[in-house]
Scaffold this active site. Structure first.
Site, PDB file in Angstrom:
ATOM      1  CD  GLU A 253     -11.092 -12.268   4.968  1.00 11.50           C
ATOM      2  OE1 GLU A 253     -10.874 -13.492   4.850  1.00 11.50           O
ATOM      3  OE2 GLU A 253     -10.267 -11.472   5.463  1.00 11.50           O
TER       4      GLU A 253
ATOM      5  CG  ASN B 202       0.274  -8.186   5.505  1.00 14.65           C
ATOM      6  OD1 ASN B 202      -0.423  -9.153   5.236  1.00 14.65           O
ATOM      7  ND2 ASN B 202      -0.121  -6.965   5.214  1.00 14.65           N
TER       8      ASN B 202
ATOM      9  N   GLY C 247      -1.348  -9.750  -1.379  1.00 10.32           N
ATOM     10  CA  GLY C 247      -2.121  -8.511  -1.486  1.00 10.32           C
ATOM     11  C   GLY C 247      -3.455  -8.710  -2.159  1.00 10.32           C
TER      12      GLY C 247
ATOM     13  CD  GLU D  23      -9.631  -1.913   0.977  1.00 13.66           C
ATOM     14  OE1 GLU D  23      -8.723  -2.728   1.219  1.00 13.66           O
ATOM     15  OE2 GLU D  23     -10.761  -1.968   1.518  1.00 13.66           O
TER      16      GLU D  23
ATOM     17  CG  ASP E 167      -5.853 -10.106   1.238  1.00 13.76           C
ATOM     18  OD1 ASP E 167      -5.654  -9.165   0.435  1.00 13.76           O
ATOM     19  OD2 ASP E 167      -5.767  -9.975   2.461  1.00 13.76           O
TER      20      ASP E 167
ATOM     21  NE  ARG F  76      -0.245 -11.882   5.815  1.00 15.36           N
ATOM     22  CZ  ARG F  76      -1.037 -12.151   6.847  1.00 15.36           C
ATOM     23  NH1 ARG F  76      -0.843 -13.259   7.551  1.00 15.36           N
ATOM     24  NH2 ARG F  76      -2.026 -11.335   7.173  1.00 15.36           N
TER      25      ARG F  76
ATOM     26  CG  ASP G 159      -1.923  -1.017   1.321  1.00 12.43           C
ATOM     27  OD1 ASP G 159      -3.112  -0.670   1.399  1.00 12.43           O
ATOM     28  OD2 ASP G 159      -1.573  -2.200   1.316  1.00 12.43           O
TER      29      ASP G 159
ATOM     30  NE  ARG H 215      -6.418 -14.712   6.440  1.00 18.52           N
ATOM     31  CZ  ARG H 215      -7.410 -14.003   5.907  1.00 18.52           C
ATOM     32  NH1 ARG H 215      -7.222 -12.736   5.569  1.00 18.52           N
ATOM     33  NH2 ARG H 215      -8.601 -14.552   5.712  1.00 18.52           N
ATOM     34  CD  GLN H 216      -2.138 -14.144  14.317  1.00 25.74           C
ATOM     35  OE1 GLN H 216      -2.218 -14.123  13.086  1.00 25.74           O
ATOM     36  NE2 GLN H 216      -0.974 -14.241  14.955  1.00 25.74           N
TER      37      GLN H 216
ATOM     38  CD  GLN I 194       0.681  -6.376   2.047  1.00 21.91           C
ATOM     39  OE1 GLN I 194       1.067  -5.215   2.076  1.00 21.91           O
ATOM     40  NE2 GLN I 194      -0.610  -6.684   2.063  1.00 21.91           N
TER      41      GLN I 194
END
Length: 541
Positions: A511, A196, A310, A496, A312, A205, A160, A277-278, A207
């Protein structure tokens, strides 16, 4: 792990990575007092699962961003002791022990402000400074101020940020561009890679690797000395992506590297942790439950790798193109990732040239040439006439056309013939009234039809311009700019993602709710307005 100290190392030692890939540092985080700062699902796993499974908050990211009021180990022990008692209330327990992260904020718009004025007013609103963070926070400290995307995204994100930085430079905020670049260099030195985002739960991870483009941007501002200054970090990032390549056998993969049957080495997306993923824990648990024939750890790692991409999520990563439970990201060699690493190799060679290290220039130049050859061999579809991803487990190309096909043009590795054929395919298959579509699949995933994303518009415009496809570039850039302006006229915000059908709506799927802010849209909008000028505002059809 504390930042590495380079003061005792010679320049020759710093440059030795030109000859061999060095193992990347392990990912971990200690606070300023040297205490391990665990991500929430490890610090208080039972409480974490109860909160996420019980959906105390509508957004699963909300709890992982919450700040513990006391030692997480004591919170965990207290929860385990009290959870079965009469009258125990989980919500009250969380309220008593955590400071909530707050609701996602929508920046206010000044009535009648132009888009340029609106974005200029947004930069201070989206700026953060956390050289120190509260004890037990999931936020990772950074030495310099930085800009966040906005909305629920209260931390700095890797890819980003490059597109945000383009806008900062366009706004004259050159000092902030340098600060952001320094922050990313700091993270490479501290963690061995750029996570990330600057949160503990993102450390496993990265990106899409745009750090080399950030260095290139900084070099355009101050001169080529920037390349030499960031050379150690460029090489460390490269080592992270190439870790394990030297011992890999043909037809196998390890971490981010894949060695194909002929010995060619390319890269894939991957995550060090095979867990949900948390920040999307419940969604990932449910996705794995929908794939009973697959080990759940395999599904979770593929979901995490999809987050590293990215994109996702997208039909690109799905076995059947439709069902998220068929995700197989780690089985795919992506054309965008390998194009970016080609650019990283070229950038390191350029940086080595600025410090007069000829062996380094030659070593990385040769690596770039080998990668370019492998991309053309495995990721170019002569039949389709565009660049594709490659399934290394099934030894076959992935057929769908996606916006990722333009990354070889963006990085300059494509031949003129292949660039022209790719442009024809994009014009025929991805061009929409509001810009360039991400894919041709409409399945509810946010990185699919009908959504369009600012970074992909910029990649398309820059890549096509590079190969003299200026008319198509302008059609894409002006179309997206019109879309942004139409929504701004209706709702006084930049978001976004966008629905590219031309109605002037924000995008859907994903999500979480559509986010306002928005860093990379701000940056790309300013660059497109600088390139093509403001287009007349139109009303919704």
């Amino acid at each position: 792990m504390r930042p590495m100290d380079f003061t005792s190392l010679s320049l020759a030692a710093l440059l030795c990575a030109a000859c061999s890939s060095q193992p990347a540092a392990t990912w971990s985080y200690e606070d300023a007092q040297g205490r391990a700062n665990l991500p929430p699902d490890q610090a208080y796993p039972e409480l974490f699962e109860a909160v996420q499974r019980g959906q105390l908050f509508t957004d699963q990211k909300h709890f992982v961003d919450a700040l513990p009021k006391r030692d997480p180990a004591k919170i965990r022990a207290d929860y385990l002791a009290r959870r079965g008692s009469d009258g125990f209330d989980l919500k009250t327990f969380v309220q008593d022990n955590f400071i909530e992260s707050g609701e996602a904020q929508s920046p206010a718009s000044k009535p009648g402000a132009s888009i340029e004025e609106h974005i200029d007013n947004l930069w201070p609103v989206l700026s953060r400074s956390y050289s120190q963070v509260p004890q037990y926070s999931s936020l990772l400290p950074l030495p310099q101020p930085y800009v966040v995307p906005g909305g629920r995204f209260r931390e700095m994100y890797y890819w980003d940020s490059y597109f945000t930085m383009l806008g900062l430079e366009q706004s004259g905020e050159r000092a902030r561009v340098r600060q952001m670049t320094d922050n990313f260099a700091y993270m490479i030195d501290t963690y061995g890679h750029i996570p990330n985002g600057n949160r503990t739960y993102y450390l496993s991870r990265s990106q899409p690797p745009f750090f080399a483009y950030m260095v290139e941007l900084q070099a355009r501002i101050e001169g080529d000395q920037a390349y030499g200054r960031y050379l150690p970090q460029l090489q460390k990032e490269y080592a992270y992506w190439m870790d394990g390549a030297q011992t890999l056998k043909s037809g196998t993969a390890a971490k981010h590297v894949v060695k194909l049957a002929d010995g060619s080495v390319l890269n894939r997306y991957w995550d060090a942790s095979p867990t949900p993923r948390q920040e999307s824990w419940l969604q990932d648990v449910k996705t794995a439950e929908q794939a009973p024939d697959r080990p759940k750890e395999e599904v979770w790692r593929d979901l995490r790798a999809g987050a590293e991409s990215g994109w996702d999520f997208s039909s690109r990563w799905l076995g059947d193109g439709q069902d998220l439970a068929t995700i197989r990201t780690t089985s795919i060699v992506p054309v965008d990732l390998n194009s970016l690493i080609y650019h990283l190799e070229r950038t390191i060679a350029k940086a080595c040239e600025t410090v007069h290290n000829t062996p380094c220039v030659q070593a990385y130049g040769q690596r770039a040439e080998r990668r370019q050859h492998a991309i053309e061999q495995y990721l170019w579809s002569a039949e389709k006439g565009f660049y594709v991803d490659y399934d290394w487990q099934q030894n076959q190309q992935r057929q769908p056309l996606t916006a990722a096909a333009l990354f070889p043009l963006f990085t300059g590795l494509a031949s003129t013939e292949h660039a022209n054929r790719t442009a024809d395919a994009v014009r025929e298959g991805l061009l929409r009234p509001g810009g360039i579509a991400t894919t041709q699949v409409n399945n509810g995933q946010q990185w699919d039809e009908p959504n369009g994303w600012a970074p992909l518009q910029w990649v398309a415009v820059e890549g096509l311009d590079r190969y003299q496809q200026t008319a198509l570039a302008q059609q894409i850039g002006s179309g997206f700019l019109q879309q942004v302006q139409n929504l701004y006229r209706k709702e006084n915000k930049l978001v976004e993602k966008y629905d590219l059908s031309g109605r002037g709506d924000g995008g859907g799927g994903g999500e979480y709710e559509l986010q306002d802010g928005f860093g990379w849209t701000n940056g790309v909008t300013l660059k497109l307005m600088g390139k093509y000028g403001a287009t007349p505002l139109t009303t919704r059809p």
